[in-house]
Motif scaffolding. Structure first.
Motif, PDB file in Angstrom:
ATOM      1  N   LYS A 115       0.820  -1.211   0.000  1.00  0.00           N
ATOM      2  CA  LYS A 115       0.000   0.000   0.000  1.00  0.00           C
ATOM      3  C   LYS A 115       0.853   1.259   0.000  1.00  0.00           C
ATOM      4  O   LYS A 115       0.376   2.336  -0.355  1.00  0.00           O
ATOM      5  N   ARG A 116       2.101   1.120   0.381  1.00  0.00           N
ATOM      6  CA  ARG A 116       2.991   2.270   0.483  1.00  0.00           C
ATOM      7  C   ARG A 116       4.431   1.813   0.238  1.00  0.00           C
ATOM      8  O   ARG A 116       4.720   0.603   0.347  1.00  0.00           O
ATOM      9  N   PRO A 117       5.341   2.716  -0.091  1.00  0.00           N
ATOM     10  CA  PRO A 117       6.758   2.338  -0.230  1.00  0.00           C
ATOM     11  C   PRO A 117       7.281   1.750   1.082  1.00  0.00           C
ATOM     12  O   PRO A 117       6.781   2.048   2.163  1.00  0.00           O
ATOM     13  N   TYR A 118       8.300   0.919   0.968  1.00  0.00           N
ATOM     14  CA  TYR A 118       8.835   0.246   2.139  1.00  0.00           C
ATOM     15  C   TYR A 118      10.344   0.444   2.222  1.00  0.00           C
ATOM     16  O   TYR A 118      10.996   0.891   1.271  1.00  0.00           O
ATOM     17  N   SER A 119      10.901   0.106   3.349  1.00  0.00           N
ATOM     18  CA  SER A 119      12.346   0.175   3.581  1.00  0.00           C
ATOM     19  C   SER A 119      12.879  -1.232   3.798  1.00  0.00           C
ATOM     20  O   SER A 119      12.117  -2.197   3.927  1.00  0.00           O
ATOM     21  N   LEU A 120      14.188  -1.373   3.881  1.00  0.00           N
ATOM     22  CA  LEU A 120      14.759  -2.677   4.207  1.00  0.00           C
ATOM     23  C   LEU A 120      14.385  -3.096   5.623  1.00  0.00           C
ATOM     24  O   LEU A 120      14.259  -4.291   5.906  1.00  0.00           O
ATOM     25  N   ARG A 121      14.191  -2.131   6.504  1.00  0.00           N
ATOM     26  CA  ARG A 121      13.708  -2.445   7.860  1.00  0.00           C
ATOM     27  C   ARG A 121      12.322  -3.097   7.785  1.00  0.00           C
ATOM     28  O   ARG A 121      12.037  -4.061   8.501  1.00  0.00           O
ATOM     29  N   ILE A 141      20.181 -16.861   8.130  1.00  0.00           N
ATOM     30  CA  ILE A 141      19.690 -15.828   7.222  1.00  0.00           C
ATOM     31  C   ILE A 141      20.627 -15.682   6.027  1.00  0.00           C
ATOM     32  O   ILE A 141      21.845 -15.550   6.186  1.00  0.00           O
ATOM     33  N   PHE A 142      20.030 -15.704   4.832  1.00  0.00           N
ATOM     34  CA  PHE A 142      20.770 -15.637   3.578  1.00  0.00           C
ATOM     35  C   PHE A 142      20.210 -14.497   2.727  1.00  0.00           C
ATOM     36  O   PHE A 142      19.005 -14.283   2.665  1.00  0.00           O
ATOM     37  N   GLY A 143      21.105 -13.762   2.055  1.00  0.00           N
ATOM     38  CA  GLY A 143      20.656 -12.732   1.134  1.00  0.00           C
ATOM     39  C   GLY A 143      21.556 -12.656  -0.077  1.00  0.00           C
ATOM     40  O   GLY A 143      22.788 -12.657   0.057  1.00  0.00           O
ATOM     41  N   ILE A 144      20.960 -12.601  -1.255  1.00  0.00           N
ATOM     42  CA  ILE A 144      21.724 -12.475  -2.486  1.00  0.00           C
ATOM     43  C   ILE A 144      21.429 -11.131  -3.141  1.00  0.00           C
ATOM     44  O   ILE A 144      20.276 -10.722  -3.260  1.00  0.00           O
ATOM     45  N   SER A 145      22.484 -10.416  -3.519  1.00  0.00           N
ATOM     46  CA  SER A 145      22.384  -9.137  -4.229  1.00  0.00           C
ATOM     47  C   SER A 145      21.520  -8.155  -3.426  1.00  0.00           C
ATOM     48  O   SER A 145      21.864  -7.817  -2.295  1.00  0.00           O
ATOM     49  N   TRP A 146      20.398  -7.689  -3.972  1.00  0.00           N
ATOM     50  CA  TRP A 146      19.500  -6.798  -3.225  1.00  0.00           C
ATOM     51  C   TRP A 146      19.128  -7.427  -1.891  1.00  0.00           C
ATOM     52  O   TRP A 146      19.075  -6.756  -0.857  1.00  0.00           O
ATOM     53  N   GLY A 147      18.867  -8.730  -1.915  1.00  0.00           N
ATOM     54  CA  GLY A 147      18.490  -9.430  -0.696  1.00  0.00           C
ATOM     55  C   GLY A 147      19.583  -9.459   0.353  1.00  0.00           C
ATOM     56  O   GLY A 147      19.318  -9.684   1.536  1.00  0.00           O
ATOM     57  N   GLY A 148      20.838  -9.236  -0.077  1.00  0.00           N
ATOM     58  CA  GLY A 148      21.921  -9.161   0.885  1.00  0.00           C
ATOM     59  C   GLY A 148      21.769  -7.971   1.812  1.00  0.00           C
ATOM     60  O   GLY A 148      22.103  -8.042   3.000  1.00  0.00           O
ATOM     61  N   GLY A 149      21.265  -6.864   1.277  1.00  0.00           N
ATOM     62  CA  GLY A 149      20.990  -5.708   2.122  1.00  0.00           C
ATOM     63  C   GLY A 149      19.891  -6.014   3.128  1.00  0.00           C
ATOM     64  O   GLY A 149      19.985  -5.656   4.308  1.00  0.00           O
ATOM     65  N   ALA A 150      18.832  -6.690   2.666  1.00  0.00           N
ATOM     66  CA  ALA A 150      17.738  -7.068   3.563  1.00  0.00           C
ATOM     67  C   ALA A 150      18.229  -8.025   4.645  1.00  0.00           C
ATOM     68  O   ALA A 150      17.816  -7.935   5.807  1.00  0.00           O
ATOM     69  N   ALA A 151      19.125  -8.946   4.275  1.00  0.00           N
ATOM     70  CA  ALA A 151      19.669  -9.889   5.254  1.00  0.00           C
ATOM     71  C   ALA A 151      20.497  -9.164   6.310  1.00  0.00           C
ATOM     72  O   ALA A 151      20.412  -9.468   7.515  1.00  0.00           O
ATOM     73  N   GLN A 152      21.309  -8.214   5.873  1.00  0.00           N
ATOM     74  CA  GLN A 152      22.096  -7.436   6.839  1.00  0.00           C
ATOM     75  C   GLN A 152      21.179  -6.661   7.783  1.00  0.00           C
ATOM     76  O   GLN A 152      21.424  -6.587   8.994  1.00  0.00           O
ATOM     77  N   GLN A 153      20.111  -6.078   7.218  1.00  0.00           N
ATOM     78  CA  GLN A 153      19.177  -5.322   8.048  1.00  0.00           C
ATOM     79  C   GLN A 153      18.449  -6.232   9.027  1.00  0.00           C
ATOM     80  O   GLN A 153      18.163  -5.834  10.165  1.00  0.00           O
ATOM     81  N   PHE A 154      18.153  -7.467   8.610  1.00  0.00           N
ATOM     82  CA  PHE A 154      17.505  -8.419   9.518  1.00  0.00           C
ATOM     83  C   PHE A 154      18.386  -8.665  10.742  1.00  0.00           C
ATOM     84  O   PHE A 154      17.905  -8.668  11.879  1.00  0.00           O
ATOM     85  N   VAL A 155      19.671  -8.880  10.511  1.00  0.00           N
ATOM     86  CA  VAL A 155      20.588  -9.131  11.628  1.00  0.00           C
ATOM     87  C   VAL A 155      20.676  -7.904  12.533  1.00  0.00           C
ATOM     88  O   VAL A 155      20.778  -8.021  13.757  1.00  0.00           O
TER      89      VAL A 155
END
Length: 312
Positions: A115-121, A141-155
């Motif tokens: 419904k709205r833009p989102y952040s990696l958080r 937790i695993f992240g590839i490319s763009w998902g690597g940023g999301a994985a780092q933010q998860f940690v």
């Protein structure tokens, strides 16, 4: 911190969730398939994952799950930009005993637009909600490319819920060794997902490695892309604007595996080396390939993953 070279290379969820598709029996992997994916060696399986629509807060997402043998913590995978669940099926197939969970980011694949833009958080909290749905307190937790940023933010956001971290063909966000401007311009548009001829034309320039040596390879990979919309793609691009992990990577305590290709025009290998230096308990695994080594060489990638995740 160590390095090695591979020569062969949140809101809680609603208790009830709508369930759709698939319980078709996954394809059995050949005993000794060629190492590199090709039109004659397509290891991608559209039915590898059981698919479920899960609601987290006010967002419905399409989630894929490989059940595994029920032992140990699951592997939660964040995909790359524009990447849907099925693109991770080949590497998951080489780890059939491991529970693997992944999802289509809102606006990608078959997850509805947000419904709205989102952040990696937001994506980190969404992932935590998906883990809640399957009653998992912790995951690798695993992240590839763009998902690597999301994985780092998860940690960063949910440190107690991550046992081990794997960062694949990724960077620290805005503070990084950038790609050549011509590569960045090609990535700025989703045209490659919408035009097969254009995808073959630019795949070597963007992805390097096996795609540089065999431009037709991208046709094998991209036939498993479930393209949705430009808006979904640009929302992923926007989520990275202004984000960086540079100033807090040194605080990551989890054992971390950094995987990178020597010939990666999109995320130059220096980024992996910098992350290896900044994350205290990290090791670097290099592949003689490009940005998409996880997808073009799933057997070698899964071996490195399993060896790291199976350590006591």
């Amino acid at each position: 911190m160590t390095a090695s070279t591979a020569t062969h290379s949140a809101p809680r969820v609603a208790k009830k969730a709508k369930t759709a598709t698939t319980r078709a029996k996954p394809k059995k992997m050949p005993a000794h398939p060629p190492e590199v994916i090709s039109p004659n060696n397509d290891q991608y399986d559209e039915h590898r994952f059981e698919i479920e629509m899960v609601t987290v807060g006010d967002q419905e997402v399409r989630v894929g799950r490989q059940r595994g043998n029920g032992k140990g913590v699951p592997l939660f995978m964040f995909n790359g930009i524009g990447g849907n669940i099925e693109l991770l099926s080949a590497v998951a197939a080489w780890m059939p005993e491991r529970e693997v969970i992944t999802f289509d980011v809102p606006g990608v694949g078959h997850s509805p637009l947000p419904k709205r833009p989102y952040s990696l958080r937001t994506m980190a909290d969404l992932a935590a909600g998906i883990l809640d749905h399957y009653e998992h307190d912790q995951a690798d937790i695993f992240g590839i490319s763009w998902g690597g940023g999301a994985a780092q933010q998860f940690v960063r956001t949910h440190p107690d819920r991550c046992r081990r971290l794997v960062l694949c063909a990724t960077s620290m966000g805005m503070i990084m060794m950038p790609s050549h401007p011509s590569v960045a311009l090609k990535m700025a548009t989703p045209r490659r997902y919408m035009n097969k001829g254009y995808a073959q034309q630019v795949s070597g320039d963007i992805y390097g490695g096996d795609c540089r040596n065999n431009p037709g390879l991208v046709a094998t990979l991209f036939k498993h892309v479930h393209w949705q919309s430009r808006k979904g793609y640009y929302l992923q691009v926007m989520a990275l604007i202004g984000w960086t992990s540079f100033h807090w990577l040194h605080k990551i305590k989890q054992p971390t595996l950094i995987m990178a290709g020597f010939d990666d025009p999109l995320v130059p290998v220096l980024n992996a080396r910098m992350m290896n230096r900044l994350i205290p308990n990290s090791e670097l695994e290099m592949f003689d390939c490009g940005h998409l080594f996880l997808m073009t060489r799933p057997e070698a990638s899964s071996k490195a993953l399993s060896e790291f995740l199976d350590r006591a």
